[in-house]
Write an enzyme that holds these catalytic residues in place. Structure first.
Site, PDB file in Angstrom:
ATOM      1  N   LYS A 199      10.037  22.630  81.480  1.00 11.87           N
ATOM      2  CA  LYS A 199       9.289  22.231  80.293  1.00 11.87           C
ATOM      3  C   LYS A 199       9.027  23.490  79.474  1.00 11.87           C
ATOM      4  CE  LYS A 199       5.680  21.733  78.268  1.00 11.87           C
ATOM      5  NZ  LYS A 199       5.388  22.257  76.904  1.00 11.87           N
ATOM      6  N   GLU A 213       1.964  33.219  86.910  1.00 15.68           N
ATOM      7  CA  GLU A 213       1.869  34.516  86.228  1.00 15.68           C
ATOM      8  C   GLU A 213       1.070  34.245  84.971  1.00 15.68           C
ATOM      9  OE1 GLU A 213       4.309  36.992  83.755  1.00 15.68           O
ATOM     10  OE2 GLU A 213       2.150  37.235  83.982  1.00 15.68           O
TER      11      GLU A 213
HETATM   12  O1  LIG Z   1       9.897  41.319  82.744  1.00 11.89           O
HETATM   13  C1  LIG Z   1       9.690  40.343  83.464  1.00 11.89           C
HETATM   14  O2  LIG Z   1      10.381  40.058  84.465  1.00 11.89           O
HETATM   15  C2  LIG Z   1       8.579  39.431  83.148  1.00 11.89           C
HETATM   16  O3  LIG Z   1       8.342  38.525  83.930  1.00 11.89           O
HETATM   17  C3  LIG Z   1       7.815  39.612  81.947  1.00 11.89           C
HETATM   18  C4  LIG Z   1       6.696  38.836  81.758  1.00 11.89           C
HETATM   19  C5  LIG Z   1       6.002  38.892  80.527  1.00 11.89           C
HETATM   20  C6  LIG Z   1       5.039  37.990  80.268  1.00 11.89           C
HETATM   21  O4  LIG Z   1       4.429  37.885  79.112  1.00 11.89           O
END
Ligand SMILES: O=C(O)C(=O)/C=C/C=C/O
Length: 479
Positions: free
Chosen positions: A171, A247
């Site tokens: 999604k 995250e």
């Molecule tokens: O660089 C990455 O692998 C990553 O997960 C970046 C995340 C950024 C989030 O806003």
């Protein structure tokens, strides 16, 4: 390309559900229309993923790794289409889109193909007994991804989820459906088995995202986005105790010591505060600078902020992009106004640029540098997610660590110093999942990636992603 965006279910486009508009953040004009998936469409997507699961999970990991490499190769064949659609949805600069957002799509699939194919298994020996583990995929995984790095973050999750043997329902954000639609076409084009990858479009709460995460046929949820949405997803999945990988938000601190290479620290702060218009969960919003260099650092950062280039996305020298939506632009500006109301000193920006052209209809804000507010100010505590930072002087290392750790978030931090011992000492004392020393956003895709506190649950990256997307069974045999 993609005037109307369909869902992708069981390997075919599904043009069902009411249409909603996506706006070009540069001009505020409609760039495409998208179908919104209701519960019935979401149910069909989950069913398609369930149907595809046994055969996909039964493939040798080396075969699934080959599919990941085919996806990476096909992404590179559609590179220009992906660049164009991502820019149209986000207003990103072409230089960033071509060097970061789209290349990381292919890199993500390749990285997880190698990590999965090379991953050693373990056996455990006891006198008279042998133990070993076998890993099985979680099943059908809901992949809910944000609008700031749409293609990068979607593929960052799809790589490990798919190579571990799961099937997925993605999604995308309602603001940025385009690159997911291209990936669906790419998957169909290489003959990825139907139902392995499904994409449904729509909104979050009360819409497609909620219908997906709470669907009984979904076995796990991976989400990148705001912390409060993460909390809401947790509530939706609590009764079934579904595994979640989150995250989430951040209020990331940067600590600059007087012994730092000041030019490097300023350059690093320009990147970590203003990259992607500050719309990256890893961006720095709080800077703590040792008093002897505070004035010089603040003046130089403010001066650099004033020279960021508001060109159009296609201009090679553009370094400042619009906010993703009018709503988000208004949120960022509300913090600018709050800062002024609370008596902040505005060293740069604080308002809206005037272009005198169609960009005045877009969602631009000025890169902003603030100082003079107390630690308890909302500007220093709440995630703004825009091109803005607040700088506070400090006098002692312990004070800087305490200030940096005084947050409900704990995702990323930066430390600038030429004192090697201090670099390690401070980095280890910061309550964050990621600490960069004398650099920012230097990424090794094998490392654990994620945050503590409100910044998330679990770690992505390397085997840490594979550990989330699969469940080990430990088998012990009496010899
Ligand atoms: O660089 C990455 O692998 C990553 O997960 C970046 C995340 C950024 C989030 O806003």
């Amino acid at each position: 390309m993609f005037d109307q965006v369909s869902h992708f279910i069981g390997g075919v486009p599904v043009a069902e559900g009411p249409l909603f508009p996506v706006y070009d953040p540069v001009t505020g004009t409609v760039v495409r229309q998208v179908h919104e998936a209701d519960r019935a469409v979401v149910d069909r997507a989950v069913s398609a993923a369930r149907t595809a699961l046994p055969a996909w999970a039964a493939l040798p990991v080396a075969e699934r790794a080959r599919w990941m490499r085919r996806l990476a190769d096909a992404i590179e064949e559609r590179f220009e289409d992906l660049v164009a659609v991502e820019i149209a949805d986000t207003g990103k600069s072409i230089s960033q889109t071509r060097t970061l957002d789209i290349p990381r799509g292919a890199a993500n699939f390749r990285a997880f193909a190698e990590i999965a194919a090379q991953r050693p298994e373990s056996t455990y020996h006891l006198p008279g007994a042998l133990s070993y583990t076998v890993r099985k995929p979680l099943g059908v995984v809901a992949v809910v991804v944000p609008w700031n790095l749409p293609f990068l973050l979607m593929t960052w999750k799809l790589g490990p989820a798919l190579v571990a043997g799961n099937t997925v329902v993605v999604k995308p954000s309602e603001n940025t459906p385009g690159s997911a639609a291209v990936l669906a076409e790419i998957a169909a084009g290489i003959g990825l088995p139907p139902g392995v990858l499904n994409v449904v479009h729509g909104f979050g709460g009360g819409s497609t995202g909620q219908f997906l995460v709470e669907h009984d046929g979904v076995d796990a949820v991976t989400f990148t986005g705001e912390s409060r949405t993460g909390s809401s997803i947790m509530r939706s999945v609590a009764d079934r105790v579904k595994p979640v990988s989150f995250e989430l938000g951040g209020k990331n601190a940067g600590v600059v010591f007087a012994d730092a290479d000041l030019e490097a620290a300023v350059e690093g702060a320009v990147r970590s505060v203003f990259t992607n218009g500050g719309q990256v969960c890893l961006c720095t919003e709080r800077l703590y600078v040792e008093r002897p260099v505070f004035e010089e650092f603040a003046d130089r950062l403010a001066e650099r902020a004033g020279h960021l280039v508001f060109g159009r996305p296609q201009d090679e020298n553009t370094t400042m992009m619009p906010m993703i939506s009018a709503e988000h632009r208004d949120k960022v500006l509300s913090y600018y106004d709050l800062a002024k109301t609370e008596g902040a000193k505005v060293l740069a920006g604080g308002g809206v640029p005037a272009f005198g052209d169609d960009r005045d209809g877009g969602y631009y804000v000025e890169p902003t540098v603030l100082t003079g507010l107390p630690a308890e100010s909302r500007v220093n505590r709440e995630e703004i997610f825009g091109p803005v930072c607040h700088i506070t002087p400090f006098d002692a290392e312990a004070e800087a660590v305490a200030l940096a750790n005084d947050s409900e978030y704990g995702l990323a931090a930066t430390v600038w110093t030429t004192d090697l011992s201090r670099a390690h000492r401070v980095a280890q004392r910061l309550d964050a999942g990621l600490v960069w020393v004398n650099t920012w956003y230097l990424r090794d895709l094998r490392t654990p990636f994620g945050g503590v506190k409100l910044s998330g649950i679990g770690r992505e990256g390397g085997v840490h992603s594979l550990d989330f997307y699969s469940e080990p069974t430990t088998i012990t045999i009496k010899l």
